[in-house]
Design an enzyme around this catalytic site. Structure first.
Site, mmCIF file in Angstrom:
data_model
loop_
_atom_site.group_PDB
_atom_site.id
_atom_site.type_symbol
_atom_site.label_atom_id
_atom_site.label_comp_id
_atom_site.label_asym_id
_atom_site.label_seq_id
_atom_site.Cartn_x
_atom_site.Cartn_y
_atom_site.Cartn_z
ATOM 1 N N CYS A 195 -9.990 -2.372 -10.424
ATOM 2 C CA CYS A 195 -9.285 -1.326 -9.684
ATOM 3 C C CYS A 195 -7.956 -1.827 -9.121
ATOM 4 O O CYS A 195 -7.281 -1.120 -8.403
ATOM 5 C CB CYS A 195 -10.165 -0.753 -8.590
ATOM 6 S SG CYS A 195 -10.730 -1.998 -7.426
ATOM 7 N N ASP A 217 -5.303 -8.421 -4.842
ATOM 8 C CA ASP A 217 -5.584 -9.563 -3.979
ATOM 9 C C ASP A 217 -5.947 -10.803 -4.781
ATOM 10 O O ASP A 217 -5.535 -11.908 -4.433
ATOM 11 C CB ASP A 217 -6.719 -9.215 -3.001
ATOM 12 C CG ASP A 217 -6.191 -8.412 -1.814
ATOM 13 O OD1 ASP A 217 -5.104 -8.754 -1.311
ATOM 14 O OD2 ASP A 217 -6.845 -7.446 -1.407
ATOM 15 N N HIS A 222 0.793 -1.233 0.000
ATOM 16 C CA HIS A 222 0.000 0.000 0.000
ATOM 17 C C HIS A 222 0.820 1.276 0.000
ATOM 18 O O HIS A 222 0.383 2.298 -0.511
ATOM 19 C CB HIS A 222 -1.037 -0.042 1.113
ATOM 20 C CG HIS A 222 -2.174 -0.919 0.712
ATOM 21 N ND1 HIS A 222 -2.241 -2.235 1.057
ATOM 22 C CD2 HIS A 222 -3.210 -0.687 -0.115
ATOM 23 C CE1 HIS A 222 -3.302 -2.770 0.491
ATOM 24 N NE2 HIS A 222 -3.911 -1.859 -0.221
ATOM 25 N N GLU A 253 -12.200 -9.997 -5.541
ATOM 26 C CA GLU A 253 -10.773 -10.146 -5.251
ATOM 27 C C GLU A 253 -10.489 -11.470 -4.550
ATOM 28 O O GLU A 253 -9.373 -11.751 -4.166
ATOM 29 C CB GLU A 253 -10.255 -8.955 -4.441
ATOM 30 C CG GLU A 253 -11.062 -8.611 -3.217
ATOM 31 C CD GLU A 253 -10.592 -7.327 -2.524
ATOM 32 O OE1 GLU A 253 -9.458 -6.880 -2.743
ATOM 33 O OE2 GLU A 253 -11.385 -6.774 -1.737
HETATM 34 C C1 PEP Z 1 -7.085 -5.113 -4.873
HETATM 35 O O1 PEP Z 1 -7.010 -6.024 -4.046
HETATM 36 O O2 PEP Z 1 -6.842 -5.261 -6.082
HETATM 37 C C2 PEP Z 1 -7.475 -3.763 -4.457
HETATM 38 C C3 PEP Z 1 -7.704 -2.816 -5.341
HETATM 39 O O3 PEP Z 1 -7.565 -3.519 -3.137
HETATM 40 P P1 PEP Z 1 -6.315 -3.284 -2.187
HETATM 41 O O4 PEP Z 1 -5.093 -3.113 -3.039
HETATM 42 O O5 PEP Z 1 -6.618 -2.086 -1.376
HETATM 43 O O6 PEP Z 1 -6.277 -4.553 -1.385
HETATM 44 MG MG MG Z 2 -7.815 -5.826 -2.072
#
Ligand code: PEP
Ligand code: MG
Length: 572
Positions: A503, A456, A190, A432
């Protein structure tokens, strides 16, 4: 070049500045017996005064840069440090028990913190948080260690850290922090994702920056190629200044497409959206020509603080984002805490497998107060723009139904109280978890949209931790196994007349983009800085032509085969 360290290019751009090591010092306290009690009390008073001086400086800076609101917290800290009700018992303890100042401070502070936290009153909980912060500051002075607080940085620097927690990253002041580099982490950790939305060049997973780079050394972070250059010669500096200029020139080229729609060479419109973490990120979305926000990771609102954000605070944040987007779609994801995103103040037990543990919707369905507060804030904000709500980490239909029922319950209550709530909020889910991708046909009957979270989805499908460099060879977005799952999800959505977006970081990846277009993805949501390069790329691609190769791509057997096919057919 000998003084170069290789890492993973996590956020594009070149940054050149002095290094600033971000360290979390050990503040462990041991009990000691003291003979000169008066000298110990004096030592305590000196540490308190040093902390006050420091806070005055921070407060002044916060006032100038962040505004009075944000600076108020430091006034509260200063008040704590002048409060005889806290200071006197500490001094009494030193003189009556003959213990060291660190120990007396910690004991008395902990007693107040426990007392205030037990009062279940928001004001008192804030006081507990203030005491906790102030205690750390005074302890650091007593122990003679420095707390390197990212929000205190006041000159241009490059942060050097073992790792940056998302909350460290959230506190970085982008006026001063020009870049960062870490020992650990990957492209989808992140801090890397946040660096991209903050447009701060970053190189992560270097394994070596903290053991190699001292404070105050000139450093270049090359977030395009994943290189960190230490103490460069004039010649190397000139070379990188030129590379930086070239990158800026390339960005100006891309910028020409800022106000254009994303239309492929065969006339198909796809939506290019952005992922954001904070309301401040919206500026970058608009500057980079984002057509929507495809993922607002609300958990950052909950981080870098000592208690949950209030409904009002959340309402303001969501309203700000919706208003700034002026009617363009904004997909807000409900709280996704857990995994690498911790909230220490929730005091959740440590888990062996946090990415498979009590996180996201699992936590929200159990801790319903937290969830309902967020939903109310969102519903109240819904009339200020085009809001869509999505739930993270949905593994079963039952979870989705429960979450949706709670949302509707809160909506009914608000409406019954005369609060205006939009009637056209779409409710979707992140896909995910492989179980949900496989069952997408069933989900598609009940949700309004899907947003595929490949960060994920890939780690769960390949059983390869997204944070672990040693298994990063398994982290394969173009694996036919992943592509088949993605294709199933898109098809399932379309069959029910719903839209499917993505996303995860894969949506902005130059090799993935042609494939996703061919598979029929409707919305691509990515770091704001990837939008214009993606638009440039998509304008040259024909959706129909790639779609005619869909079966061929999906029946390939290895990642290498897919990459080879895409590179030779759809990339110059
Ligand atoms: C993902 O898992 O692709 C996602 C967009 O969520 P995060 O990266 O916040 O887990
Ligand atoms: Mg995620």
């Amino acid at each position: 070049m000998s003084n170069m360290i290789k890492g993973i290019a996590a956020s594009a751009g070149i940054a050149i500045a002095k290094s600033f090591r971000l360290e979390h010092p050990d503040l462990t306290v041991e009990k000691q017996t003291i003979s000169d009690k008066d000298a110990e009390i004096k030592r305590f008073e000196v540490a308190v005064n040093q902390s006050k001086d420091e806070l005055e400086v921070i407060k002044k800076r916060a006032n100038e840069e962040l505004g009075e609101d944000k600076a108020a917290i430091f006034s509260a800290h200063l008040l704590v440090l002048s409060d005889p009700e806290l200071l006197n018992p500490i001094k009494d303890k030193i003189s009556s028990e003959g213990v060291n100042a660190e120990f007396a401070l910690q004991e008395v502070a902990n007693m107040f913190i426990t007392m205030f936290e037990g009062m279940e009153n928001e004001y008192m909980a804030e006081r507990a948080a203030d005491i906790r912060d102030v205690t750390k500051r005074v302890l650091a002075h007593l122990l003679g260690v420095t707390i390197s607080n990212p929000s205190m940085i006041s000159e241009e620097v490059i942060i050097i850290a073992e790792d940056l927690t998302p909350s460290d990253t959230a506190q970085l002041n982008r006026n001063f922090v020009k870049g960062f580099t870490t020992d650990i982490g990957g492209r989808t950790s992140h801090s890397a994702i946040m660096a991209r939305s903050m447009e701060i060049p970053a190189v992560v997973g270097t394994k070596a920056v903290t053991s190699t780079i001292q404070n105050g050394v000139m450093v270049i972070v090359d977030g395009l190629d994943g290189d960190v250059i230490i103490d460069p010669s004039e010649e190397v500096l000139a070379q990188y200044r030129q590379k930086k200029d070239q990158y800026e020139a390339q960005k100006s080229e891309w910028a020409k497409l800022k106000n254009e729609k994303t239309v492929t060479s065969d006339g198909v419109h796809v939506e290019l959206a952005a992922n954001i973490g904070t309301p401040e990120d919206v500026k970058g979305v608009l500057e980079n020509g984002g057509e929507a926000i495809g993922l607002y990771r609300t958990e950052f609102l909950y981080m870098g603080r000592d208690q949950l954000p209030s409904e009002e605070e959340q309402f303001e944040a969501y309203k700000t984002v919706l208003e700034k987007m002026e009617g363009k779609p904004v997909v807000v994801r409900t709280l996704d805490i857990g995994g690498d995103k911790e909230l220490p103040y929730l005091n959740l037990p440590k888990e062996l497998n946090p990415f498979l543990g009590f996180r996201a919707i699992r936590l929200c369905l159990e801790e319903q107060d937290i969830f309902r507060t967020q939903l109310r804030a969102l519903l109240r904000a819904s009339t200020f723009g085009n809001l869509k709500i999505m739930f993270p980490m949905i593994a079963t239909l039952d979870e989705f139904r429960q979450a949706k029922a709670i949302l509707l319950e809160e909506k009914d209550k608000l409406v019954a109280n005369g609060t205006a709530v939009s009637d056209s909020i779409e409710i979707g889910i992140m896909v995910e978890i492989p179980s949900t991708a496989v069952l997408a046909d069933q989900f598609a009957k009940e949700v309004d949209f899907f947003s595929i979270g490949t960060n994920d989805l890939i780690q769960y499908t390949m059983a390869a931790d997204r944070m672990n460099e040693r298994v990063s060879y398994l982290y394969q977005p173009y694996s036919p196994s992943i592509l088949r799952l993605v294709s199933m999800v898109i098809e399932a959505a379309h069959k029910e007349g719903k839209w499917a977006g993505m996303c995860g970081e894969m949506a902005g990846d130059t090799i993935a983009i042609p494939i996703l277009l061919g598979l029929g993805l409707d919305e691509f949501s990515m770091s704001a800085t990837s939008i214009l390069p993606a638009r440039t790329q998509l304008k040259k691609l024909s959706k129909a032509e790639i779609a005619s190769n869909k079966e061929k791509i999906l029946s390939m057997s290895t990642t290498a085969e897919v990459v080879e096919f895409i590179k030779s057919n759809y990339m110059n």
